[in-house]
Design a protein around this motif. Sequence first.
Motif, PDB file in Angstrom:
ATOM      1  N   GLN A   1     -47.953  -0.561  28.264  1.00  0.00           N
ATOM      2  CA  GLN A   1     -48.216  -1.324  29.479  1.00  0.00           C
ATOM      3  C   GLN A   1     -47.805  -0.487  30.690  1.00  0.00           C
ATOM      4  OE1 GLN A   1     -49.654  -4.395  29.671  1.00  0.00           O
ATOM      5  NE2 GLN A   1     -49.921  -4.384  27.439  1.00  0.00           N
TER       6      GLN A   1
ATOM      7  N   ARG B   1     -60.416  -8.209  37.084  1.00  0.00           N
ATOM      8  CA  ARG B   1     -61.018  -7.262  36.145  1.00  0.00           C
ATOM      9  C   ARG B   1     -61.370  -6.005  36.923  1.00  0.00           C
ATOM     10  NH1 ARG B   1     -61.189  -6.627  30.577  1.00  0.00           N
ATOM     11  NH2 ARG B   1     -63.080  -5.509  29.958  1.00  0.00           N
TER      12      ARG B   1
ATOM     13  N   THR C   1     -61.866  -1.534  37.077  1.00  0.00           N
ATOM     14  CA  THR C   1     -62.229  -0.305  36.382  1.00  0.00           C
ATOM     15  C   THR C   1     -61.151   0.739  36.653  1.00  0.00           C
ATOM     16  OG1 THR C   1     -64.588  -0.770  36.549  1.00  0.00           O
ATOM     17  CG2 THR C   1     -63.944   1.503  36.138  1.00  0.00           C
TER      18      THR C   1
ATOM     19  N   ASP D   1     -62.472  -0.431  31.444  1.00  0.00           N
ATOM     20  CA  ASP D   1     -62.322  -1.716  32.123  1.00  0.00           C
ATOM     21  C   ASP D   1     -61.122  -2.453  31.556  1.00  0.00           C
ATOM     22  OD1 ASP D   1     -64.601  -1.236  33.612  1.00  0.00           O
ATOM     23  OD2 ASP D   1     -65.928  -2.151  32.119  1.00  0.00           O
ATOM     24  N   ARG D   2     -60.296  -2.959  32.422  1.00  0.00           N
ATOM     25  CA  ARG D   2     -59.109  -3.692  32.012  1.00  0.00           C
ATOM     26  C   ARG D   2     -58.894  -4.890  32.936  1.00  0.00           C
ATOM     27  NH1 ARG D   2     -59.728  -1.240  28.099  1.00  0.00           N
ATOM     28  NH2 ARG D   2     -58.264   0.077  26.917  1.00  0.00           N
ATOM     29  N   THR D   3     -58.307  -5.964  32.375  1.00  0.00           N
ATOM     30  CA  THR D   3     -57.909  -7.141  33.134  1.00  0.00           C
ATOM     31  C   THR D   3     -56.410  -7.083  33.382  1.00  0.00           C
ATOM     32  OG1 THR D   3     -59.690  -8.465  32.175  1.00  0.00           O
ATOM     33  CG2 THR D   3     -57.862  -9.660  33.191  1.00  0.00           C
TER      34      THR D   3
ATOM     35  N   ILE E   1     -51.392  -3.373  33.003  1.00  0.00           N
ATOM     36  CA  ILE E   1     -52.590  -3.135  32.208  1.00  0.00           C
ATOM     37  C   ILE E   1     -52.199  -2.327  30.986  1.00  0.00           C
ATOM     38  CG2 ILE E   1     -54.200  -3.219  34.149  1.00  0.00           C
ATOM     39  CD1 ILE E   1     -54.228  -0.158  34.120  1.00  0.00           C
TER      40      ILE E   1
ATOM     41  N   LEU F   1     -52.909   0.641  28.346  1.00  0.00           N
ATOM     42  CA  LEU F   1     -53.614   1.909  28.143  1.00  0.00           C
ATOM     43  C   LEU F   1     -52.897   2.682  27.041  1.00  0.00           C
ATOM     44  CD1 LEU F   1     -54.277   3.074  31.830  1.00  0.00           C
ATOM     45  CD2 LEU F   1     -55.924   2.061  30.254  1.00  0.00           C
TER      46      LEU F   1
END
Length: 635
Positions: A469, A480, A482, A454-456, A463, A465
């Motif tokens: 970025q 928000r 997935t 899950d990321r905003t 995002i 990871l």
Amino acid sequence: MTLRRVLVEWTMTEQRYRAVLEVDAGVPVTEVAERFGVSRQAVHRWIGWYREEGLDGLANRSSRPQTSPAQTPPEVEAAICELRRTHPRWGARRIEFELGRNGCPGPVPSRITIHRVLVRHGLVDVMPRRRRRQDYRRWQREVPMELWQLDIVDGIRLADGSETKIVTGVDDHSRFCVIAAVVRRATGRAVCLAFVEALRGFGVPDEVLTDNGKQFTGRFTKPRPAEVMFERICRENGIVARNTKPRTPTTTGKVERFHQTLQRELLDQIEVWPDLQTAQAAIDAFRNEYNTDRPHQSLDMAFPADRFAARPTDERLPLRLPAALAAATPEPGPVPAPAAVPVTSTVTPTSVMLSANGVDPLDLAVEFTRAVPLSGNLAVCGQQFWLGPDRAGAMVTFWADTTVVHLLTNGVRLKTVPSRLTVAHLQRLLDEGGRLAGPPPIPTGQPGDPIEVDRTVNATGLIGLAGRQHPIGYHFAGRRLTVRLDGGLLHLIDNGVLLRSLPNPLTPAEHARIRDARPAGPSPTPAPEPVRVQRRISCRGSLTVARQRIHVGMVHAGRTVTVESADHTFRVYDGDELLTEAARTTTLPIARFKVRKPEPPRRSPLPPDPRNATESHPPAAASPKSPTCARNPMA
């Protein structure tokens, strides 16, 4: 004001006195009545008053009757008001029933009279009538045990912070409550245990009607429908299991109405219950009163127990239950006395595997429930779990062992984090009301399997990871989402719906460095097909969709393009070429899908006029300030 009133009264008395004098002088009563504008009977009354009381008898007097034989006695009004104040939820119909059952100090008034008494004393609020009672058509089965309506309701909060559920069931014909069981978690097993107990107590109904909860049906199970334990019990015992249409709670209206009565008359009275046993005892007492001592308006003020009849014992067949459920719900019979357990001994659940020393548990996993505080930061045995203030008050179920902790709400996983809990912590949680956990809600994945995180999305559409970025689209800013990494694809998912698929920018080695990653669940559902409309670009290079203006460019003026509404954006295509993409800022629906007029044909330049060949004036050049009008034939 007093002087004026006296003058008016004397004037009226004087007029009546003159009428009496004219009649005494021999003028006919009919003529006198016509002159004064009254009836003959009024003139005769004036004559009678004057003869009995003199001039004072001709003054104005009240026409109110001395007695009213149909008036409700004060004792009855007092009894009506007392019942209403003692039971604020009782209406006129219930009060009429109680006055007739428990005795009334006078004749029992009608329902409308009781309603008028309550209105006169300000004990009810007068509301405009919506529909007449006769306009409603009631649907119900002809005999009891033909159909049961089942559902699950929450509303009982225990002193330890957990919130329990209530499995309910109502007979369709008699409104008799057949199931009212309090369970800690509304799992399929708990619901089936309550259902089987009702089957053994009352017999097998012909049909059951439920909503589409996962405890009752598996027809919406992904990736393919599957039969759940409840459906299996119904199938093996000859019960027709019916489900409502999605989002139609009125189909199970009788059990929903039972929930409203239960909430108002019992659950709203106590905010926090000491323990589950106390709550179950209160539910049982309410259920007995509801079935045997509480009149039901839909039954013409009869009791549900008067219209309900269970299956005769000699007509019941043995229940066919799954082996795991049959062992947990033995047939009723004599209960053996429990064996005495020494106080100093330590009882370890038989399902817990012990280590070599015979004391410490091996591979211990515990499930427990906690309420999210107002801060959104939940602490368990020193480990903190951030859930956010927006989930304050929600009940979260934990599946924890010494390696991982899964957080779930209503069966849906919220997050998975590494565990800092020791075996001693798990044993402590088990002693404080936790339970031995079953298999983990998400199995441990193998290298190369799909993972989710899950990321905003930040304000620029990026995002984070694996320490870098990655752009996914600025129109997702602030949401928000997935992120699912499946092979060479990166899927963006919102509430199980696939929003967008992009190339996976990470290598398999970088997957292990992603923080809070978890094994992926079922494949997401593709988003619905985008809406496509046609628009003509104006001479200023813009078009309008749902009252939102999109600038494409003056070089495209006059062209007919296709606008695609998808991913919360508008994409403008000229054939297969993407001209521009703009974030959708309007909430209005699209009302026009085609261009209003066909595109005019492009005219070729005219050949030069030979008559003007000898002219010395050169052709006028196009103005550099309006190139669009020169290219646009509609300008």
